[in-house]
Design a protein around this motif. Structure first.
Motif, PDB file in Angstrom:
ATOM      1  N   HIS A   1      -2.190   2.035  -7.942  1.00  0.00           N
ATOM      2  CA  HIS A   1      -3.036   1.091  -8.662  1.00  0.00           C
ATOM      3  C   HIS A   1      -4.457   0.988  -8.116  1.00  0.00           C
ATOM      4  O   HIS A   1      -5.419   0.866  -8.880  1.00  0.00           O
ATOM      5  CB  HIS A   1      -2.379  -0.293  -8.673  1.00  0.00           C
ATOM      6  N   GLN A   2      -4.637   1.037  -6.788  1.00  0.00           N
ATOM      7  CA  GLN A   2      -5.987   0.857  -6.253  1.00  0.00           C
ATOM      8  C   GLN A   2      -6.710   2.167  -5.974  1.00  0.00           C
ATOM      9  O   GLN A   2      -7.854   2.151  -5.511  1.00  0.00           O
ATOM     10  CB  GLN A   2      -5.948  -0.029  -5.004  1.00  0.00           C
ATOM     11  N   LEU A   3      -6.068   3.287  -6.270  1.00  0.00           N
ATOM     12  CA  LEU A   3      -6.761   4.568  -6.121  1.00  0.00           C
ATOM     13  C   LEU A   3      -8.005   4.623  -6.993  1.00  0.00           C
ATOM     14  O   LEU A   3      -9.022   5.221  -6.614  1.00  0.00           O
ATOM     15  CB  LEU A   3      -5.815   5.719  -6.470  1.00  0.00           C
ATOM     16  N   LYS A   4      -7.952   3.972  -8.149  1.00  0.00           N
ATOM     17  CA  LYS A   4      -9.087   4.000  -9.071  1.00  0.00           C
ATOM     18  C   LYS A   4     -10.284   3.220  -8.545  1.00  0.00           C
ATOM     19  O   LYS A   4     -11.402   3.350  -9.066  1.00  0.00           O
ATOM     20  CB  LYS A   4      -8.673   3.453 -10.433  1.00  0.00           C
ATOM     21  N   GLU A   5     -10.085   2.400  -7.500  1.00  0.00           N
ATOM     22  CA  GLU A   5     -11.185   1.636  -6.932  1.00  0.00           C
ATOM     23  C   GLU A   5     -11.984   2.440  -5.902  1.00  0.00           C
ATOM     24  O   GLU A   5     -13.031   1.998  -5.447  1.00  0.00           O
ATOM     25  CB  GLU A   5     -10.658   0.339  -6.302  1.00  0.00           C
ATOM     26  N   ILE A   6     -11.476   3.603  -5.534  1.00  0.00           N
ATOM     27  CA  ILE A   6     -12.236   4.496  -4.666  1.00  0.00           C
ATOM     28  C   ILE A   6     -13.293   5.188  -5.527  1.00  0.00           C
ATOM     29  O   ILE A   6     -12.964   5.757  -6.567  1.00  0.00           O
ATOM     30  CB  ILE A   6     -11.323   5.558  -4.024  1.00  0.00           C
ATOM     31  N   PRO A   7     -14.568   5.145  -5.161  1.00  0.00           N
ATOM     32  CA  PRO A   7     -15.584   5.825  -5.974  1.00  0.00           C
ATOM     33  C   PRO A   7     -15.207   7.285  -6.223  1.00  0.00           C
ATOM     34  O   PRO A   7     -14.707   7.977  -5.327  1.00  0.00           O
ATOM     35  CB  PRO A   7     -16.851   5.715  -5.112  1.00  0.00           C
ATOM     36  N   GLU A   8     -15.421   7.746  -7.456  1.00  0.00           N
ATOM     37  CA  GLU A   8     -14.958   9.076  -7.865  1.00  0.00           C
ATOM     38  C   GLU A   8     -15.501  10.192  -6.977  1.00  0.00           C
ATOM     39  O   GLU A   8     -14.812  11.174  -6.714  1.00  0.00           O
ATOM     40  CB  GLU A   8     -15.347   9.337  -9.323  1.00  0.00           C
ATOM     41  N   ASP A   9     -16.744  10.066  -6.522  1.00  0.00           N
ATOM     42  CA  ASP A   9     -17.344  11.131  -5.728  1.00  0.00           C
ATOM     43  C   ASP A   9     -17.265  10.851  -4.227  1.00  0.00           C
ATOM     44  O   ASP A   9     -17.921  11.522  -3.429  1.00  0.00           O
ATOM     45  CB  ASP A   9     -18.798  11.350  -6.134  1.00  0.00           C
ATOM     46  N   ALA A  10     -16.453   9.860  -3.847  1.00  0.00           N
ATOM     47  CA  ALA A  10     -16.321   9.544  -2.421  1.00  0.00           C
ATOM     48  C   ALA A  10     -15.597  10.674  -1.687  1.00  0.00           C
ATOM     49  O   ALA A  10     -14.680  11.296  -2.218  1.00  0.00           O
ATOM     50  CB  ALA A  10     -15.556   8.235  -2.241  1.00  0.00           C
ATOM     51  N   ILE A  11     -16.013  10.918  -0.473  1.00  0.00           N
ATOM     52  CA  ILE A  11     -15.374  11.934   0.371  1.00  0.00           C
ATOM     53  C   ILE A  11     -14.270  11.255   1.177  1.00  0.00           C
ATOM     54  O   ILE A  11     -14.536  10.368   1.996  1.00  0.00           O
ATOM     55  CB  ILE A  11     -16.403  12.596   1.296  1.00  0.00           C
TER      56      ILE A  11
ATOM     57  N   VAL B   1      13.866 -21.877  -3.563  1.00  0.00           N
ATOM     58  CA  VAL B   1      13.074 -20.786  -2.972  1.00  0.00           C
ATOM     59  C   VAL B   1      13.505 -19.451  -3.556  1.00  0.00           C
ATOM     60  O   VAL B   1      14.693 -19.112  -3.550  1.00  0.00           O
ATOM     61  CB  VAL B   1      13.220 -20.758  -1.443  1.00  0.00           C
ATOM     62  N   ARG B   2      12.532 -18.678  -4.019  1.00  0.00           N
ATOM     63  CA  ARG B   2      12.805 -17.340  -4.556  1.00  0.00           C
ATOM     64  C   ARG B   2      12.029 -16.314  -3.746  1.00  0.00           C
ATOM     65  O   ARG B   2      10.806 -16.407  -3.602  1.00  0.00           O
ATOM     66  CB  ARG B   2      12.397 -17.266  -6.036  1.00  0.00           C
ATOM     67  N   LEU B   3      12.760 -15.344  -3.194  1.00  0.00           N
ATOM     68  CA  LEU B   3      12.145 -14.230  -2.481  1.00  0.00           C
ATOM     69  C   LEU B   3      11.841 -13.131  -3.493  1.00  0.00           C
ATOM     70  O   LEU B   3      12.748 -12.613  -4.141  1.00  0.00           O
ATOM     71  CB  LEU B   3      13.080 -13.720  -1.388  1.00  0.00           C
ATOM     72  N   ALA B   4      10.561 -12.800  -3.633  1.00  0.00           N
ATOM     73  CA  ALA B   4      10.129 -11.881  -4.685  1.00  0.00           C
ATOM     74  C   ALA B   4       9.599 -10.589  -4.076  1.00  0.00           C
ATOM     75  O   ALA B   4       9.006 -10.600  -2.992  1.00  0.00           O
ATOM     76  CB  ALA B   4       9.053 -12.538  -5.548  1.00  0.00           C
ATOM     77  N   PRO B   5       9.782  -9.453  -4.753  1.00  0.00           N
ATOM     78  CA  PRO B   5       9.376  -8.155  -4.207  1.00  0.00           C
ATOM     79  C   PRO B   5       7.872  -7.918  -4.305  1.00  0.00           C
ATOM     80  O   PRO B   5       7.131  -8.682  -4.927  1.00  0.00           O
ATOM     81  CB  PRO B   5      10.147  -7.155  -5.071  1.00  0.00           C
ATOM     82  N   VAL B   6       7.443  -6.819  -3.698  1.00  0.00           N
ATOM     83  CA  VAL B   6       6.039  -6.405  -3.751  1.00  0.00           C
ATOM     84  C   VAL B   6       5.640  -6.090  -5.187  1.00  0.00           C
ATOM     85  O   VAL B   6       6.416  -5.515  -5.953  1.00  0.00           O
ATOM     86  CB  VAL B   6       5.832  -5.155  -2.866  1.00  0.00           C
ATOM     87  N   VAL B   7       4.430  -6.486  -5.555  1.00  0.00           N
ATOM     88  CA  VAL B   7       3.837  -6.107  -6.845  1.00  0.00           C
ATOM     89  C   VAL B   7       2.463  -5.512  -6.571  1.00  0.00           C
ATOM     90  O   VAL B   7       1.975  -5.530  -5.434  1.00  0.00           O
ATOM     91  CB  VAL B   7       3.713  -7.311  -7.804  1.00  0.00           C
ATOM     92  N   SER B   8       1.824  -4.991  -7.591  1.00  0.00           N
ATOM     93  CA  SER B   8       0.479  -4.440  -7.412  1.00  0.00           C
ATOM     94  C   SER B   8      -0.494  -5.560  -7.040  1.00  0.00           C
ATOM     95  O   SER B   8      -0.243  -6.744  -7.293  1.00  0.00           O
ATOM     96  CB  SER B   8       0.014  -3.755  -8.701  1.00  0.00           C
ATOM     97  N   TYR B   9      -1.610  -5.164  -6.442  1.00  0.00           N
ATOM     98  CA  TYR B   9      -2.615  -6.150  -6.043  1.00  0.00           C
ATOM     99  C   TYR B   9      -3.139  -6.907  -7.263  1.00  0.00           C
ATOM    100  O   TYR B   9      -3.325  -8.132  -7.211  1.00  0.00           O
ATOM    101  CB  TYR B   9      -3.753  -5.438  -5.321  1.00  0.00           C
ATOM    102  N   HIS B  10      -3.344  -6.211  -8.353  1.00  0.00           N
ATOM    103  CA  HIS B  10      -3.801  -6.834  -9.595  1.00  0.00           C
ATOM    104  C   HIS B  10      -2.817  -7.917 -10.057  1.00  0.00           C
ATOM    105  O   HIS B  10      -3.220  -9.034 -10.402  1.00  0.00           O
ATOM    106  CB  HIS B  10      -3.953  -5.747 -10.676  1.00  0.00           C
ATOM    107  N   GLU B  11      -1.530  -7.592 -10.041  1.00  0.00           N
ATOM    108  CA  GLU B  11      -0.509  -8.557 -10.444  1.00  0.00           C
ATOM    109  C   GLU B  11      -0.433  -9.725  -9.468  1.00  0.00           C
ATOM    110  O   GLU B  11      -0.213 -10.876  -9.874  1.00  0.00           O
ATOM    111  CB  GLU B  11       0.852  -7.874 -10.541  1.00  0.00           C
ATOM    112  N   ALA B  12      -0.631  -9.437  -8.176  1.00  0.00           N
ATOM    113  CA  ALA B  12      -0.598 -10.505  -7.171  1.00  0.00           C
ATOM    114  C   ALA B  12      -1.719 -11.509  -7.412  1.00  0.00           C
ATOM    115  O   ALA B  12      -1.509 -12.729  -7.295  1.00  0.00           O
ATOM    116  CB  ALA B  12      -0.700  -9.910  -5.774  1.00  0.00           C
ATOM    117  N   LEU B  13      -2.916 -11.026  -7.758  1.00  0.00           N
ATOM    118  CA  LEU B  13      -4.022 -11.935  -8.046  1.00  0.00           C
ATOM    119  C   LEU B  13      -3.735 -12.765  -9.295  1.00  0.00           C
ATOM    120  O   LEU B  13      -4.012 -13.974  -9.330  1.00  0.00           O
ATOM    121  CB  LEU B  13      -5.323 -11.152  -8.223  1.00  0.00           C
ATOM    122  N   GLN B  14      -3.189 -12.137 -10.315  1.00  0.00           N
ATOM    123  CA  GLN B  14      -2.850 -12.884 -11.530  1.00  0.00           C
ATOM    124  C   GLN B  14      -1.810 -13.963 -11.243  1.00  0.00           C
ATOM    125  O   GLN B  14      -1.870 -15.064 -11.801  1.00  0.00           O
ATOM    126  CB  GLN B  14      -2.354 -11.929 -12.617  1.00  0.00           C
ATOM    127  N   GLU B  15      -0.860 -13.646 -10.370  1.00  0.00           N
ATOM    128  CA  GLU B  15       0.160 -14.631 -10.021  1.00  0.00           C
ATOM    129  C   GLU B  15      -0.468 -15.814  -9.286  1.00  0.00           C
ATOM    130  O   GLU B  15      -0.091 -16.971  -9.514  1.00  0.00           O
ATOM    131  CB  GLU B  15       1.237 -13.979  -9.169  1.00  0.00           C
TER     132      GLU B  15
END
Length: 418
Positions: free
Chosen positions: A56-66, A294-308
């Motif tokens: 999910h966050q690979l797209k946040e790396i600038p396209e021409d970044a080394i 109490v509910r133990l919830a699994p890992v989600v994407s960073y985008h989903e975590a912010l929305q939550e």
């Protein structure tokens, strides 16, 4: 980018790694440095070393970044037999196999791209070991970024690991050009520990939140509550360390309030997202009879975590007194979310001070179940009445990742002039 000076950035936590807020610091530095005249060259580890990955966050790396990914494995997963391995194979940490390949790759990057400086960030300790090796070989200025302190009294707990970490820490602060910390108390602790180091070598760049990430999370976002109608939902998003962020007094407080009839599963839901220690906490929750709350919830994407975060009625912040000089990175995201915060912290720590400065009204001693119960009862009441609010947007905006990157660029400009 020909007129930009280049910075070699060494970081274990980088996309596609998932499940640590540490990824955001390096990722956002690398995304925004170009606006301040610096081009990042990222040296990280092969994704095989990661426990969990996400695209999910690979797209946040600038396209021409080394970005170069050097060979490295996890000792506990790749070199163990029957779940056992030699302790020396995991010193200073389980990713020490990254060190040789990263030094070789890093020197190739230095010869080819001619960076003006080196930046490494820990944890993981091996990242600073790589930075130290490259600094000695290249004689380039080096910024060592300590997201957490490398050693403290009793940490790491294993005496041999403590000695190795302290030796690397000593070498790091004596060879780097700048040692950067995320809080002022940590900077003060290191200045007292190493009085021979000039004060000009220490610096503080706090963590922050990324406005672009929040705008993306808010785009097309339907603000429907997490819980059922009439149910208050509280959220903690991220790792709950058994010692540093011990939730047991909080669990005991929930059991007290349930026993007194103040709460039950129909009135209150607590979501603990990606604790990293579910198997430890699950039997505790069941034994106390609060598994309907109490509910133990699994890992989600960073985008989903912010929305939550944006959908929760209230947000929980845990930080124990043993970490009084540290601030959980998520506090800044909590600020930006605008949601009410319940702080369960060491009362004398910087996290408590930060929450007070942000005018958070509900703060309890993380180690005191009765104090937590009283504060939680009032917090839930205020949320039910709709009279509690989150941190002001004006205050939150002082803590953006872009502003923090500007601070880093100013440090780099100073090094380039010397």
């Amino acid at each position: 980018m020909a007129d930009h000076r280049k910075l070699l950035m060494i970081a274990y936590h980088f996309p596609p790694f998932q499940a640590s807020s540490g990824i955001q610091r390096t990722l956002k530095f690398s995304a925004y440095l170009r606006e301040y005249g610096w081009e990042p060259l990222v040296l990280t580890v092969s994704p095989r070393a990661y426990d969990a990955t996400s695209p999910h966050q690979l797209k946040e790396i600038p396209e021409d970044a080394i970005v170069r990914r050097a060979f490295g494995l996890d000792t506990s997963r790749h070199f163990s037999i029957g779940g056992r391995y030699f302790r020396w194979m995991a010193q200073p940490d389980r990713w020490v196999s990254w060190w040789p390949g990263a030094v070789w790759t890093g020197m190739r990057m230095i010869r080819r791209y001619r960076p003006a400086a080196i930046f490494s960030t820990s944890p993981i300790v091996t990242a600073h070991l790589i930075g130290l090796s490259l600094c000695k070989r290249s004689r380039l200025p080096w910024i060592a970024d300590f997201r957490d302190s490398m050693t403290e009294t009793g940490y790491p707990r294993d005496p041999r690991t403590w000695k190795i970490h302290r030796k690397i820490e000593h070498e790091t602060v004596h060879h780097c050009s700048k040692a950067v910390f995320t809080t002022e108390p940590t900077r003060q602790m290191y200045a007292e520990r190493y009085p021979e180091i000039p004060a000009s070598r220490w610096a503080v760049i706090e963590n922050g939140f990324d406005e672009d990430n929040f705008r993306s999370a808010e785009s097309g976002f339907t603000n429907t509550p997490l819980g059922r109608p009439g149910q208050i939902t509280l959220l903690h998003s991220g790792i709950l360390y058994p010692t540093e962020r011990d939730p047991r007094p909080f669990f005991a407080a929930l059991a007290m309030l349930k026993h007194s009839g103040d709460i039950d599963g129909s009135k209150l839901q607590v979501v603990l997202r990606a604790t990293g220690n579910d198997e430890l906490y699950k039997p505790m929750i069941a034994e106390l009879g609060i598994d309907d709350i109490v509910r133990l919830a699994p890992v989600v994407s960073y985008h989903e975590a912010l929305q939550e975060m944006l959908r929760a009625d209230g947000l929980l912040l845990f930080q124990g007194a043993c970490c009084n000089h540290q601030i959980p990175a998520k506090i800044y995201e909590y600020y930006r979310s605008g949601r009410p915060i319940l702080g369960l912290v060491g009362p004398e720590g910087i996290s408590a001070s930060m929450l007070s400065e942000a005018r958070v009204n509900h703060i309890a001693n993380i180690a005191d179940a009765e104090n937590i119960a009283g504060t939680l009862r009032l917090f839930v009441k205020k949320l039910s009445e709709g009279v509690d609010s989150g941190v002001s947007r004006e205050f939150a905006m002082r803590h953006s990742r872009k502003a923090r990157t500007k601070e880093l660029a100013a440090l780099l400009d100073g090094l380039a002039r010397t």
